[in-house]
Design an enzyme around this catalytic site. Structure first.
Site, PDB file in Angstrom:
ATOM      1  N   SER A  25      -4.297   9.947  -1.073  1.00 55.80           N
ATOM      2  CA  SER A  25      -3.907   9.342   0.044  1.00 55.80           C
ATOM      3  C   SER A  25      -3.117   7.835  -0.658  1.00 55.80           C
ATOM      4  CB  SER A  25      -4.787   9.136   1.136  1.00 55.80           C
ATOM      5  OG  SER A  25      -5.873   8.442   0.489  1.00 55.80           O
ATOM      6  N   GLY A  55     -11.540   4.360  -0.027  1.00 63.61           N
ATOM      7  CA  GLY A  55     -11.078   3.124  -0.578  1.00 63.61           C
ATOM      8  C   GLY A  55      -9.549   3.362  -1.542  1.00 63.61           C
ATOM      9  N   LYS A 164      -2.416   6.358  10.734  1.00 64.36           N
ATOM     10  CA  LYS A 164      -2.528   7.577  10.612  1.00 64.36           C
ATOM     11  C   LYS A 164      -2.206   8.293  11.856  1.00 64.36           C
ATOM     12  CE  LYS A 164      -4.399  10.282   7.453  1.00 64.36           C
ATOM     13  NZ  LYS A 164      -5.653  11.165   6.954  1.00 64.36           N
TER      14      LYS A 164
END
Length: 309
Positions: A25, A55, A164
């Site tokens: 991500s 993280g 998101k």
């Protein structure tokens, strides 16, 4: 022989391990920044990463804000990462294991910032999906609204919020709500986000809260009660009850992020197609902080876990 998971066949998964990111991500935030440049501002000093575990976004923020900077600039800049799950330490990041809906979390963040407002707030959080799209979209929208509550309390005017979203049939209502609080709202899809996924990211630029609205985080307030004085879900009502109509919904412009030469997240690449790259088995970047099998390992080492006969 079992099949390899889609993650492990995904080149972004491998690239994340090669570059030291805890999750693929990280490339989503990097590609969003390539388009909007919200992390390239030299005046960016205070940043909050909500729903941050494990993280990877915090790692990107740390590199963007602290690499190639002077000691004076480093002393001015602060990053706070918040999640209910424990997180392993990240350079230049203060991690809080806390609930983003609780006033104590807000107070702690402001203390770290010296009671100054944040310049940038992001959230890559998502629920454990069920496969029931309507339910997943609803839960995700509630998570976004919870993150938005905290954001309105800590984000300075003119600041940026990135989160998101799951695009569904009622996503235009969320666009309208965010458009009431921000000057510009864009729906963006990074190339590292799989095209088969409902996932996208809402980039909200130029925070502009109503001048007479003072957001107050209260554990006993619902989302509707929190925004009630802001008229976020306002209706235009005439003297005759039957003549009321809802404010026109807005559609956020859609934008694809990522260079045309970027890898396709839905494609499977052969490692030997990349000449010069060594084909190695890579270890995990970060071991689990609290894996579900931890208790079983402790019992096994102490000789208390035996196989039933």
């Amino acid at each position: 022989m079992g099949k390899s998971s889609k993650d492990k066949r995904d080149l972004y998964y491998r690239k994340a391990k090669e570059q030291g990111y805890r999750a693929r991500s990280a490339f989503k935030l990097l590609q969003l920044n390539d388009q909007f440049h919200f992390l390239d501002d030299t005046n960016l000093k205070r940043v909050v990463d909500l729903c941050a575990a494990p993280g990877s976004w915090s790692q990107v923020l740390s590199k963007k804000l602290f690499n190639d900077t002077t000691l004076e600039q480093q002393n001015e800049r602060k990053i706070v990462a918040v999640d209910l799950q424990p997180m392993s330490p990240i350079d230049h990041v203060v991690t809080l294991q806390a609930d983003i809906t609780h006033p104590k979390t807000l107070k702690r963040i402001l203390e770290i910032f010296g009671n100054e407002k944040a310049d940038f707030v992001c959230s890559d959080g998502a629920p454990d999906v069920t496969g029931l799209h309507d339910l997943d979209e609803y839960v995700q929208q509630q998570l976004i609204m919870s993150a938005l509550q905290l954001t309105t309390c800590i984000l300075k005017e003119g600041g940026t919020f990135v989160a998101k979203i799951f695009r569904g049939r009622d996503i235009d209502m969320l666009y309208s709500q965010l458009g009431y609080l921000f000057e510009n709202v864009v729906c963006a899809k990074p190339k590292s986000s799989r095209g088969t996924s409902l996932e996208a990211f809402i980039v909200c630029l130029g925070y502009k809260p109503p001048s007479n609205w003072k957001p107050r985080l209260d554990v006993d307030f619902s989302v509707e009660e929190f925004f009630s004085t802001c008229n976020l879900n306002k209706l235009q009502i005439s003297d005759k009850l039957q003549d009321w109509h809802e404010e026109e919904r807005k559609i956020a412009p859609f934008m694809s992020c990522g260079d045309l030469q970027s890898f396709d997240s839905d494609a499977t690449y052969r490692l030997d197609d990349f000449k010069g790259d060594s084909i190695l088995s890579l270890d995990p970047v970060q071991s689990p902080t609290n894996p579900p099998y931890k208790k079983a390992l402790e019992l096994k080492r102490s000789g208390k876990l035996t196989r039933a006969i």
